[in-house]
Design a protein around this motif. Structure first.
Motif, mmCIF file in Angstrom:
data_model
loop_
_atom_site.group_PDB
_atom_site.id
_atom_site.type_symbol
_atom_site.label_atom_id
_atom_site.label_comp_id
_atom_site.label_asym_id
_atom_site.label_seq_id
_atom_site.Cartn_x
_atom_site.Cartn_y
_atom_site.Cartn_z
ATOM 1 N N TRP A 1 41.807 50.434 48.660
ATOM 2 C CA TRP A 1 41.166 50.427 47.353
ATOM 3 C C TRP A 1 42.248 50.230 46.303
ATOM 4 C CZ3 TRP A 1 40.235 53.785 51.274
ATOM 5 C CH2 TRP A 1 38.931 53.858 51.774
ATOM 6 N N ALA A 2 41.938 49.515 45.251
ATOM 7 C CA ALA A 2 42.938 49.255 44.220
ATOM 8 C C ALA A 2 42.284 49.162 42.852
ATOM 9 C CB ALA A 2 43.698 47.963 44.508
ATOM 10 N N THR A 3 42.943 49.741 41.878
ATOM 11 C CA THR A 3 42.655 49.525 40.470
ATOM 12 C C THR A 3 43.915 48.911 39.883
ATOM 13 O OG1 THR A 3 41.227 51.480 40.396
ATOM 14 C CG2 THR A 3 41.974 50.574 38.293
ATOM 15 N N PRO A 4 43.931 47.583 39.673
ATOM 16 C CA PRO A 4 45.171 46.906 39.269
ATOM 17 C C PRO A 4 45.838 47.585 38.076
ATOM 18 C CG PRO A 4 43.478 45.300 39.790
ATOM 19 C CD PRO A 4 42.812 46.641 39.828
ATOM 20 N N GLY A 5 47.133 47.819 38.224
ATOM 21 C CA GLY A 5 47.911 48.446 37.172
ATOM 22 C C GLY A 5 47.802 49.954 37.118
ATOM 23 N N GLU A 6 46.930 50.549 37.991
ATOM 24 C CA GLU A 6 46.715 51.994 37.892
ATOM 25 C C GLU A 6 46.846 52.729 39.216
ATOM 26 O OE1 GLU A 6 44.912 55.819 37.772
ATOM 27 O OE2 GLU A 6 43.885 54.132 38.742
ATOM 28 N N ARG A 7 46.304 52.181 40.303
ATOM 29 C CA ARG A 7 46.440 52.853 41.595
ATOM 30 C C ARG A 7 46.140 51.915 42.753
ATOM 31 N NH1 ARG A 7 42.795 57.896 41.586
ATOM 32 N NH2 ARG A 7 43.390 57.831 39.399
#
Length: 243
Positions: free
Chosen positions: A37-43
Motif C-alpha cells: 500500500w502506498a500514499t505517495p510522498g507520505e507512506r
C-alpha cells in the motif's frame, strides 16, 4: 508452505516471497504473499504472509476494508501515525481473525495460525521492519537482527547469514535473496515460483522497484547454474583432506 524474507539495508528495505501453497503431486496453487500500500510522498507499507491461507487472506481483506470504513470503525494502516502502530494494528487484526475462526483466543499451535512480516516507512520516521507472531505480538528488526524469515526458512538462512551486508545495493541484495530462494526451492518442493521481489528506497515513498520472477526466468536460471558451479569449484579448491 511458504518462504518469505524481509530485509533492512542502509538504503531501505527489500522483500522477497514465493507464491506456492498446498504443494503436492497434483495439488499446487499460486497465491500472492506480498502485499503493498502506498500514499505517495507520505507512506509505503509492505506485508508478507505465511501460514493458513484462509487466515492470511482474511487479514489482508480486513485491512483493505478498514481503509474504506466509516470514521467510527478501527483506524486503518493508512491512517495511523507510525510504523509501530501499523504493526500493532496488523497484529490485532490477526488475533481478531484467528479468534473468529477458532472460537477462542489464538494460540501458535492452531491450524489457523499465521506469521506476518510488516515493513515500510511513514514520513517523519525511518523505514522499519517487524515480525508479527501468530499470537499477534511482534518484534522489530535491528542492527543485530536485520532481517526476518517466515515459512520454510532453514534452507535459505545460511546464505543470508554469510552474505548479508547492510551496505549492499538493492541489486546485490536481490542476488543474495535469489540464492537463498534457490537453495530453498531445491530442498523443499512446498516452496515454489513465481517469486515476488520488492525494493523500497528510504524517503522515496513510492513503489518503483518490483519484479516477478516466473518459472522460466532466464536470469534466475543463469544465477542458479553459476552458483552451483561456483560452489563445486570452491569445494575442489579447499585444502585436501586425508584420513
Amino acid at each position: 508452505m511458504t518462504y518469505c524474507v524481509g530485509m533492512r539495508l542502509d538504503k531501505g528495505l527489500v522483500f522477497m516471497s514465493d507464491t506456492r501453497t498446498n504443494a503436492g503431486v497434483d495439488n499446487v496453487f499460486t497465491f500472492n504473499k506480498l502485499f503493498t500500500w502506498a500514499t505517495p510522498g507520505e507512506r509505503v507499507i509492505a506485508i508478507q504472509t505465511a501460514g493458513n491461507l484462509a487466515t492470511t487472506q482474511a487479514v489482508v481483506s480486513l485491512l483493505n476494508e478498514r481503509m474504506k470504513a466509516p470514521e467510527d470503525r478501527n483506524p486503518s494502516i493508512l491512517e495511523v501515525p507510525t510504523m509501530f502502530q501499523v504493526a500493532k494494528l496488523v497484529g490485532e487484526t490477526l488475533k481478531e481473525i484467528v479468534r473468529a475462526q477458532t472460537g477462542e483466543g489464538p494460540v501458535s499451535e492452531s491450524q489457523f495460525s499465521a506469521t506476518i512480516i510488516v515493513g515500510g516507512q511513514i514520513a517523519g520516521s525511518e523505514p522499519r521492519l517487524f515480525l508479527i507472531y501468530p499470537e499477534g505480538n511482534f518484534i522489530e528488526a535491528s542492527k543485530e537482527n536485520p532481517y526476518f524469515q517466515i515459512g520454510e526458512a532453514k534452507y535459505g538462512r545460511p546464505i543470508l547469514v554469510r552474505g548479508y551486508d547492510p551496505a549492499m545495493t538493492f541489486e546485490q541484495a536481490a542476488k543474495l535473496l535469489l540464492l537463498s530462494f534457490d537453495s530453498t526451492l531445491k530442498a523443499n518442493l512446498s516452496v515454489g515460483m513465481p517469486l515476488d521481489l520488492l525494493a523500497y528506497e528510504a524517503d522515496s515513498f513510492v513503489i518503483d522497484r518490483a519484479k516477478r520472477f516466473e518459472k522460466d526466468d532466464a536470469y534466475f536460471a543463469a544465477l542458479s547454474e553459476h552458483w552451483g558451479n561456483a560452489l563445486r569449484e570452491a569445494i575442489r579448491s579447499l585444502p585436501d583432506f586425508s584420513f
